[in-house]
Design an enzyme around this catalytic site. Structure first.
Site, PDB file in Angstrom:
ATOM      1  CG  HIS A 101      -0.253  -0.175   2.511  1.00 46.63           C
ATOM      2  ND1 HIS A 101       0.139  -1.412   2.954  1.00 46.63           N
ATOM      3  CD2 HIS A 101       0.148   0.711   3.453  1.00 46.63           C
ATOM      4  CE1 HIS A 101       0.753  -1.282   4.119  1.00 46.63           C
ATOM      5  NE2 HIS A 101       0.784  -0.004   4.447  1.00 46.63           N
ATOM      6  CG  HIS A 103       1.016   5.336   4.229  1.00 47.76           C
ATOM      7  ND1 HIS A 103       0.195   5.234   5.317  1.00 47.76           N
ATOM      8  CD2 HIS A 103       1.782   4.208   4.235  1.00 47.76           C
ATOM      9  CE1 HIS A 103       0.451   4.104   5.965  1.00 47.76           C
ATOM     10  NE2 HIS A 103       1.412   3.466   5.326  1.00 47.76           N
TER      11      HIS A 103
HETATM   12  P1  5GP Z   1       1.910   0.444   7.316  1.00 49.82           P
HETATM   13  O1  5GP Z   1       2.400   0.713   8.715  1.00 49.82           O
HETATM   14  O2  5GP Z   1       1.810  -1.050   7.061  1.00 49.82           O
HETATM   15  O3  5GP Z   1       2.671   1.168   6.259  1.00 49.82           O
HETATM   16  O4  5GP Z   1       0.451   1.050   7.260  1.00 49.82           O
HETATM   17  C1  5GP Z   1      -0.714   0.342   7.553  1.00 49.82           C
HETATM   18  C2  5GP Z   1      -1.816   1.366   7.671  1.00 49.82           C
HETATM   19  O5  5GP Z   1      -3.048   0.693   7.535  1.00 49.82           O
HETATM   20  C3  5GP Z   1      -1.836   2.105   8.996  1.00 49.82           C
HETATM   21  O6  5GP Z   1      -1.723   3.504   8.753  1.00 49.82           O
HETATM   22  C4  5GP Z   1      -3.179   1.721   9.604  1.00 49.82           C
HETATM   23  O7  5GP Z   1      -3.798   2.797  10.281  1.00 49.82           O
HETATM   24  C5  5GP Z   1      -3.976   1.297   8.391  1.00 49.82           C
HETATM   25  N1  5GP Z   1      -4.985   0.290   8.666  1.00 49.82           N
HETATM   26  C6  5GP Z   1      -4.821  -0.871   9.369  1.00 49.82           C
HETATM   27  N2  5GP Z   1      -5.968  -1.566   9.414  1.00 49.82           N
HETATM   28  C7  5GP Z   1      -6.876  -0.847   8.706  1.00 49.82           C
HETATM   29  C8  5GP Z   1      -8.260  -1.069   8.385  1.00 49.82           C
HETATM   30  O8  5GP Z   1      -8.888  -2.057   8.753  1.00 49.82           O
HETATM   31  N3  5GP Z   1      -8.865  -0.103   7.619  1.00 49.82           N
HETATM   32  C9  5GP Z   1      -8.206   1.004   7.183  1.00 49.82           C
HETATM   33  N4  5GP Z   1      -8.904   1.868   6.440  1.00 49.82           N
HETATM   34  N5  5GP Z   1      -6.906   1.244   7.470  1.00 49.82           N
HETATM   35  C10 5GP Z   1      -6.257   0.325   8.222  1.00 49.82           C
END
Ligand code: 5GP
Ligand code: ZN
Length: 136
Positions: A101, A103
């Protein structure tokens, strides 16, 4: 391919609700449930790839094109003053969801230092040594 126990695969499949701000046959863009700022969103490919290492090059190109389109639209609609695009790969890099993903983080004047790091102070020799490791 959908992966069991992947929260983003479940979101893509509609098994977990999300606030979707864009969707096409290959991607969904949803609002992050733990936003760093107002409008913080995530570009999620519908196919499961763990991270950028696994992402095929043609999909990477499409992600970048979509990021550009979303950034322009979000800036216009939200009236943000700046924009961060962040993409984490691996636990050491802060990746918590192992489904690629990107951001999209709109930034606002005086919203705080949310992505601050401490700058190192390498010598020219240090930089040259690292350069050699990477290019050789
Ligand atoms: P990472 O730390 O892996 O780069 O980012 C994961 C992101 O996914 C985090 O910012 C977290 O808030 C978001 N996230 C985790 N679970 C969910 C969910 O169930 N729904 C949404 N919309 N975002 C999520
Ligand atoms: Zn997945």
């Amino acid at each position: 391919m959908k992966q069991d126990n992947c929260i983003f695969c479940k979101i893509i499949a509609g098994e977990i609700p999300s606030s979707t701000i864009y969707e096409d046959e290959k991607f969904k863009v949803i609002l992050d449930v733990g936003p760093a700022t107002k409008g913080h969103a995530l570009i999620i490919p519908k196919e499961h790839y763990a991270d950028f290492y696994e992402l095929p090059e043609n999909v990477a190109v499409e992600v970048i094109k979509l990021a550009k389109k979303m950034m322009v639209r979000m800036t216009e609609k939200l009236g943000s003053d700046g924009f961060n695009i962040v993409q984490n790969n691996g636990e050491a890099a802060g990746q918590t969801v192992r489904h690629f993903h990107m951001h999209l983080i709109p930034r606002y004047k005086d919203d705080g230092e949310i992505l601050k790091y401490i700058a190192g102070e390498p010598s020219q020799e240090d930089l040259e040594q690292i350069k050699k490791i990477i290019i050789e």
